[in-house]
Structure formats: C-alpha cells, structure tokens
Design an enzyme around this catalytic site. Sequence first.
Site, short mmCIF file in Angstrom:
data_model
loop_
_atom_site.label_atom_id
_atom_site.label_comp_id
_atom_site.label_asym_id
_atom_site.label_seq_id
_atom_site.Cartn_x
_atom_site.Cartn_y
_atom_site.Cartn_z
CG ASP A 289 -18.32 -26.07 -6.57
OD1 ASP A 289 -17.29 -26.71 -6.29
OD2 ASP A 289 -18.33 -24.85 -6.83
CE LYS B 33 -14.50 -24.35 -5.07
NZ LYS B 33 -15.93 -24.05 -5.35
CG ASP C 201 -12.32 -32.24 7.64
OD1 ASP C 201 -11.45 -32.68 8.43
OD2 ASP C 201 -13.24 -31.49 8.00
#
Length: 233
Positions: free
Chosen positions: A67, A69, A72
Amino acid sequence: MLTETPAAVRSRLAIALDVATVAEAERLAAAVAPHIGVAKVGLQLFSVAGPSAVEAIKRAGLDVLLDLKLHDIPNTVGAAARELGRLGVRYVTSHTQGGEVMLRAAVEGLAEGAAAAGAEAPMVLAVTVLTSDTDATPEVLTERVDVARAAGCGVVCAVPDLPVVRAAAPDIFTLTPGIRLAGGDAHDQARVATPGSAVAAGSDLLVIGRAVSAAPDPVDAAARVAAEVAEVA
C-alpha cells in the site's frame, strides 16, 4: 466461531501491518495467518524495512498488499512499479487522481518486473476516495472508477461507496478499508463498516487494522472477523 478458516475466506481478508519493525509485523502476520490470508504493508513499514518487510510477510504465509499509493508522473511510476513487480506481491495501490496514463504505467511496470522475476503480475488497486474524506460527490467517485477501469485496475473505496462503484463498474475488483467489528472504535476513519456488511455490499477484499492488531487477543479478533465473513460469503 471458526476453528479453521477456509482459504476462500482467508483470501478476502487483509491485516494492516501498521507497525514500526519487521519483527513485530512478522509476529502479527504469523499469529493471524490461520484466519487472514493477506497482509497490508504500508508506508510506515516499507519506509523502515523496504523489500525485507515483504519477504518477512511471505515467510509468514500471507500474500502481500503493498500500500504505497503510487502517484507521480507516468515515467516515475512505471519505473518504480517495475522494481516493485519483482518482489512477488499480490496487490499494489496507486491513486486514480494520477490519471489513466499513470495508472497504465503502474500496471505495465508491475507486469514487466514480475515477468523478469518469474512472478505473477500484481493487481493495481486504485484509490478513489479516502475513508477519511466525507466530501467527495458520487459524480467524482464515478469519474475515478471510470479511470481505474479504463486502466485495467481494481479500486479502493469505502463500503458506503460500493453501490456507486458497482453501478459504474459491476465487475471491478474492490478493496475496502475501514473495517471494524460491531461496537468497535472508528479511530481516524470517518466511514467504517462491519465485515459482514462489507461483504454483503459487494467488497472483494477487506482491510482490517486496529480492530485486530490492537485487540486484547488479535487471534480471537481475527477469527471473529473471519467467522462473520464466512456467514455472509
């Protein structure tokens, strides 16, 4: 109460390993492994230990939900995903706010890294609306689900959002955090649900954190969660 949790139930449950050491994470993962089949390695633990945290959880016999996330520019996400794909994890999270091109970069990067390591490609689970966010509209949620579906991802959403998610994408894979046993503390999550209500609403994978990890007896709490899911599934 289940004495032995079926594999089909274990695979739908993830324990959040929001701890500061690999040793603590591995102890908790091993303890609940008879009832929970997936472990969530988040920013805290990965920042402390990196890939060694993943290896420890795999040794404990659980699949890994990484996890992080990812969010970019597509080139950066794709490069990071290629490295993460080599680790043999089952799921990796990213953000729908990064857009379809970025999510596709995550999907493709993970697949490339996994292929190079002889592993199965992880599924990207795209975060729609955080469980601490009470302001997002159904229209925003639908838009984000559409982005995830177009990129070939599953989604992360709160249980109350599942009707909107299922209306937009009936067959999409859904992960729901914010799972609490009835009467439990909601902590810092504004939108929570019980294991049974999450499964009944259509959740595929449930993330359970402090309801198990902070319980006086984590193994008993994990068994209770699994038993509730087994009754509904």
